[in-house]
Write a protein that holds these residues in place. Structure first.
Motif, PDB file in Angstrom:
ATOM      1  N   ILE A  46       0.880  -1.176   0.000  1.00  0.00           N
ATOM      2  CA  ILE A  46       0.000   0.000   0.000  1.00  0.00           C
ATOM      3  C   ILE A  46       0.913   1.221   0.000  1.00  0.00           C
ATOM      4  CG2 ILE A  46      -1.794   1.285   1.216  1.00  0.00           C
ATOM      5  CD1 ILE A  46      -2.778  -1.373   2.360  1.00  0.00           C
ATOM      6  N   ILE A  47       0.839   1.987  -1.064  1.00  0.00           N
ATOM      7  CA  ILE A  47       1.679   3.183  -1.185  1.00  0.00           C
ATOM      8  C   ILE A  47       1.230   4.199  -0.145  1.00  0.00           C
ATOM      9  CG2 ILE A  47       2.291   5.091  -2.757  1.00  0.00           C
ATOM     10  CD1 ILE A  47       1.936   3.072  -5.090  1.00  0.00           C
ATOM     11  N   THR A  48       2.195   4.744   0.607  1.00  0.00           N
ATOM     12  CA  THR A  48       1.824   5.690   1.668  1.00  0.00           C
ATOM     13  C   THR A  48       1.635   7.084   1.059  1.00  0.00           C
ATOM     14  OG1 THR A  48       4.092   6.371   2.135  1.00  0.00           O
ATOM     15  CG2 THR A  48       3.292   4.423   3.313  1.00  0.00           C
ATOM     16  N   PRO A  49       0.898   7.965   1.752  1.00  0.00           N
ATOM     17  CA  PRO A  49       0.733   9.331   1.233  1.00  0.00           C
ATOM     18  C   PRO A  49       2.076  10.020   0.970  1.00  0.00           C
ATOM     19  CG  PRO A  49      -0.852   8.912   2.963  1.00  0.00           C
ATOM     20  CD  PRO A  49       0.045   7.711   2.932  1.00  0.00           C
ATOM     21  N   MET A  50       3.069   9.776   1.841  1.00  0.00           N
ATOM     22  CA  MET A  50       4.382  10.412   1.625  1.00  0.00           C
ATOM     23  C   MET A  50       5.038   9.908   0.346  1.00  0.00           C
ATOM     24  SD  MET A  50       6.318  10.849   5.240  1.00  0.00           S
ATOM     25  CE  MET A  50       7.946  10.878   4.530  1.00  0.00           C
ATOM     26  N   GLU A  51       4.945   8.601   0.123  1.00  0.00           N
ATOM     27  CA  GLU A  51       5.535   8.024  -1.091  1.00  0.00           C
ATOM     28  C   GLU A  51       4.825   8.545  -2.343  1.00  0.00           C
ATOM     29  OE1 GLU A  51       6.960   3.784   0.906  1.00  0.00           O
ATOM     30  OE2 GLU A  51       4.985   3.961   0.000  1.00  0.00           O
ATOM     31  N   ALA A  52       3.488   8.599  -2.259  1.00  0.00           N
ATOM     32  CA  ALA A  52       2.718   9.067  -3.420  1.00  0.00           C
ATOM     33  C   ALA A  52       3.036  10.532  -3.715  1.00  0.00           C
ATOM     34  CB  ALA A  52       1.228   8.878  -3.155  1.00  0.00           C
ATOM     35  N   TYR A  56       4.547  11.592  -7.289  1.00  0.00           N
ATOM     36  CA  TYR A  56       3.777  12.422  -8.222  1.00  0.00           C
ATOM     37  C   TYR A  56       4.000  13.918  -7.989  1.00  0.00           C
ATOM     38  CZ  TYR A  56       1.209   8.352  -9.996  1.00  0.00           C
ATOM     39  OH  TYR A  56       0.866   7.180 -10.605  1.00  0.00           O
ATOM     40  N   ALA A  57       5.189  14.272  -7.483  1.00  0.00           N
ATOM     41  CA  ALA A  57       5.482  15.686  -7.169  1.00  0.00           C
ATOM     42  C   ALA A  57       5.261  16.596  -8.384  1.00  0.00           C
ATOM     43  CB  ALA A  57       6.914  15.820  -6.658  1.00  0.00           C
ATOM     44  N   ASP A  58       5.551  16.101  -9.574  1.00  0.00           N
ATOM     45  CA  ASP A  58       5.398  16.930 -10.787  1.00  0.00           C
ATOM     46  C   ASP A  58       3.942  17.310 -11.051  1.00  0.00           C
ATOM     47  OD1 ASP A  58       8.050  16.533 -11.078  1.00  0.00           O
ATOM     48  OD2 ASP A  58       7.909  15.143 -12.773  1.00  0.00           O
ATOM     49  N   HIS A  59       3.010  16.584 -10.450  1.00  0.00           N
ATOM     50  CA  HIS A  59       1.588  16.820 -10.727  1.00  0.00           C
ATOM     51  C   HIS A  59       0.901  17.632  -9.633  1.00  0.00           C
ATOM     52  CE1 HIS A  59       1.706  14.315 -14.238  1.00  0.00           C
ATOM     53  NE2 HIS A  59       2.119  13.267 -13.560  1.00  0.00           N
ATOM     54  N   LYS A  60       1.693  18.166  -8.701  1.00  0.00           N
ATOM     55  CA  LYS A  60       1.118  18.808  -7.506  1.00  0.00           C
ATOM     56  C   LYS A  60       0.105  19.906  -7.835  1.00  0.00           C
ATOM     57  CE  LYS A  60       2.685  20.024  -2.882  1.00  0.00           C
ATOM     58  NZ  LYS A  60       1.811  19.051  -2.272  1.00  0.00           N
ATOM     59  N   GLU A  61       0.329  20.627  -8.917  1.00  0.00           N
ATOM     60  CA  GLU A  61      -0.569  21.749  -9.255  1.00  0.00           C
ATOM     61  C   GLU A  61      -1.761  21.322 -10.115  1.00  0.00           C
ATOM     62  OE1 GLU A  61       0.050  24.479  -7.702  1.00  0.00           O
ATOM     63  OE2 GLU A  61       1.941  23.635  -6.967  1.00  0.00           O
ATOM     64  N   ARG A  67      -7.259  13.734  -6.096  1.00  0.00           N
ATOM     65  CA  ARG A  67      -7.944  12.493  -6.482  1.00  0.00           C
ATOM     66  C   ARG A  67      -6.917  11.370  -6.714  1.00  0.00           C
ATOM     67  NH1 ARG A  67     -10.816  13.403 -11.971  1.00  0.00           N
ATOM     68  NH2 ARG A  67     -11.361  15.344 -10.955  1.00  0.00           N
ATOM     69  N   LEU A  68      -5.829  11.738  -7.387  1.00  0.00           N
ATOM     70  CA  LEU A  68      -4.781  10.760  -7.686  1.00  0.00           C
ATOM     71  C   LEU A  68      -4.130  10.249  -6.399  1.00  0.00           C
ATOM     72  CD1 LEU A  68      -3.003   9.360  -9.883  1.00  0.00           C
ATOM     73  CD2 LEU A  68      -1.575  11.414  -9.893  1.00  0.00           C
ATOM     74  N   MET A  69      -3.845  11.175  -5.465  1.00  0.00           N
ATOM     75  CA  MET A  69      -3.237  10.788  -4.182  1.00  0.00           C
ATOM     76  C   MET A  69      -4.146   9.822  -3.424  1.00  0.00           C
ATOM     77  SD  MET A  69      -0.336  12.261  -3.769  1.00  0.00           S
ATOM     78  CE  MET A  69      -0.165  11.986  -5.495  1.00  0.00           C
ATOM     79  N   THR A  70      -5.427  10.194  -3.324  1.00  0.00           N
ATOM     80  CA  THR A  70      -6.378   9.357  -2.577  1.00  0.00           C
ATOM     81  C   THR A  70      -6.470   7.976  -3.210  1.00  0.00           C
ATOM     82  OG1 THR A  70      -7.628  11.357  -2.204  1.00  0.00           O
ATOM     83  CG2 THR A  70      -8.738   9.307  -1.680  1.00  0.00           C
ATOM     84  N   PHE A  71      -6.559   7.954  -4.527  1.00  0.00           N
ATOM     85  CA  PHE A  71      -6.705   6.670  -5.222  1.00  0.00           C
ATOM     86  C   PHE A  71      -5.463   5.795  -5.049  1.00  0.00           C
ATOM     87  CE2 PHE A  71      -5.798   4.475  -9.348  1.00  0.00           C
ATOM     88  CZ  PHE A  71      -6.564   3.359  -9.055  1.00  0.00           C
ATOM     89  N   CYS A 131      16.279   6.361 -16.397  1.00  0.00           N
ATOM     90  CA  CYS A 131      16.666   6.595 -15.004  1.00  0.00           C
ATOM     91  C   CYS A 131      15.413   6.949 -14.230  1.00  0.00           C
ATOM     92  CB  CYS A 131      17.693   7.704 -14.905  1.00  0.00           C
ATOM     93  SG  CYS A 131      19.218   7.250 -15.682  1.00  0.00           S
ATOM     94  N   PHE A 132      14.461   6.045 -14.159  1.00  0.00           N
ATOM     95  CA  PHE A 132      13.209   6.351 -13.482  1.00  0.00           C
ATOM     96  C   PHE A 132      13.428   6.463 -11.987  1.00  0.00           C
ATOM     97  CE2 PHE A 132      13.369   1.800 -14.438  1.00  0.00           C
ATOM     98  CZ  PHE A 132      13.301   1.253 -13.176  1.00  0.00           C
ATOM     99  N   ARG A 133      12.531   7.246 -11.365  1.00  0.00           N
ATOM    100  CA  ARG A 133      12.605   7.372  -9.916  1.00  0.00           C
ATOM    101  C   ARG A 133      12.126   6.070  -9.318  1.00  0.00           C
ATOM    102  NH1 ARG A 133       8.872  12.287  -8.975  1.00  0.00           N
ATOM    103  NH2 ARG A 133       8.189  11.523 -10.982  1.00  0.00           N
ATOM    104  N   LEU A 134      13.003   5.429  -8.601  1.00  0.00           N
ATOM    105  CA  LEU A 134      12.654   4.138  -8.027  1.00  0.00           C
ATOM    106  C   LEU A 134      11.967   4.378  -6.692  1.00  0.00           C
ATOM    107  CD1 LEU A 134      13.084   1.174  -8.704  1.00  0.00           C
ATOM    108  CD2 LEU A 134      15.170   1.283  -7.358  1.00  0.00           C
ATOM    109  N   PRO A 135      10.694   4.003  -6.559  1.00  0.00           N
ATOM    110  CA  PRO A 135      10.022   4.295  -5.287  1.00  0.00           C
ATOM    111  C   PRO A 135      10.695   3.553  -4.137  1.00  0.00           C
ATOM    112  CG  PRO A 135       8.514   3.330  -6.904  1.00  0.00           C
ATOM    113  CD  PRO A 135       9.888   3.252  -7.476  1.00  0.00           C
ATOM    114  N   ARG A 136      10.666   4.165  -2.974  1.00  0.00           N
ATOM    115  CA  ARG A 136      11.280   3.572  -1.785  1.00  0.00           C
ATOM    116  C   ARG A 136      10.722   2.174  -1.537  1.00  0.00           C
ATOM    117  NH1 ARG A 136      10.267   3.081   3.348  1.00  0.00           N
ATOM    118  NH2 ARG A 136       8.229   4.062   3.215  1.00  0.00           N
ATOM    119  N   ILE A 137       9.445   1.986  -1.895  1.00  0.00           N
ATOM    120  CA  ILE A 137       8.791   0.703  -1.681  1.00  0.00           C
ATOM    121  C   ILE A 137       9.505  -0.451  -2.360  1.00  0.00           C
ATOM    122  CG2 ILE A 137       6.459   1.339  -1.111  1.00  0.00           C
ATOM    123  CD1 ILE A 137       5.826   1.967  -3.834  1.00  0.00           C
TER     124      ILE A 137
END
Ligand SMILES: Nc1ncnc2c1ncn2[C@@H]1O[C@H](COP(=O)(O)OP(=O)(O)OP(=O)(O)O)[C@@H](O)[C@H]1O
Length: 157
Positions: A46-52, A56-61, A67-71, A131-137
């Motif tokens: 389960i991806i945590t809010p911090m990880e998400a 998805y930092a580029d999409h913050k605005e 909706r994306l974060m919640t999903f 060189c994708f961002r590798l999630p901490r997960i």
């Protein structure tokens, strides 16, 4: 004869609505194997809010950000590192267009065309660069092994 296409790694995330549906999950797994990808690493989490937020930092605005974060944090996702020749483009082609109506209309046999439910719940994520961002997960366990594999595959380009 040896393929001229580079061997690459790519990050594939099967999003929560896919993981909740065993039939769809199996169909997507079959497509991954049938397309000739090898699965290098897999993890269900389960991806945590911090990880998400960081992912998805580029999409913050963007209007769909909340909706994306919640999903993305709403249930388990399957995180895979896939390898194949030209894996990044190949996986993005298999996923299809981001927007589900476009996928259904222009690429109905892609994953998003078949299993996307909305522009947010569009079934899968794929990397856009080598060189994708590798999630901490996925980094947490065996990251040294992963880095060796990544190095080995990228230098074969
Ligand atoms: N117009 C939109 N409305 C709602 N959600 C959207 C919209 N556009 C993108 N998203 C969501 O944000 C995610 C990231 O968007 P991006 O534009 O980076 O698309 P992508 O590169 O195809 O997607 P991904 O990063 O998942 O591979 C999408 O996968 C989707 O879940």
């Amino acid at each position: 004869m040896k393929s001229k296409q580079p061997l690459q790694l790519t990050l594939a995330i099967l999003k929560p609505h896919v993981v909740k549906s065993p039939f769809v999950l199996q169909k997507i797994r079959d497509l991954i194997i049938d397309e000739g990808f090898k699965v290098v690493r897999s993890r269900r989490t389960i991806i945590t809010p911090m990880e998400a937020e960081s992912f998805y930092a580029d999409h913050k605005e963007k209007f769909f950000y909340n909706r994306l974060m919640t999903f993305m944090c709403s249930g388990p996702s399957d995180i895979h590192i896939l390898t194949a020749h030209d894996a990044i483009a190949k996986w993005r082609t298999l996923m299809g267009p981001t927007k589900v109506y476009q996928a259904q209309f222009h690429a109905p046999h892609t994953i998003r065309g078949m299993y996307g439910l909305s522009d947010t719940r569009n079934a899968t994520h794929g990397s856009v660069a080598s060189c994708f961002r590798l999630p901490r997960i996925i980094k947490t366990r065996n990251s040294h092994i992963f880095q060796r594999i990544q190095h080995r595959t990228l230098v074969q380009k």
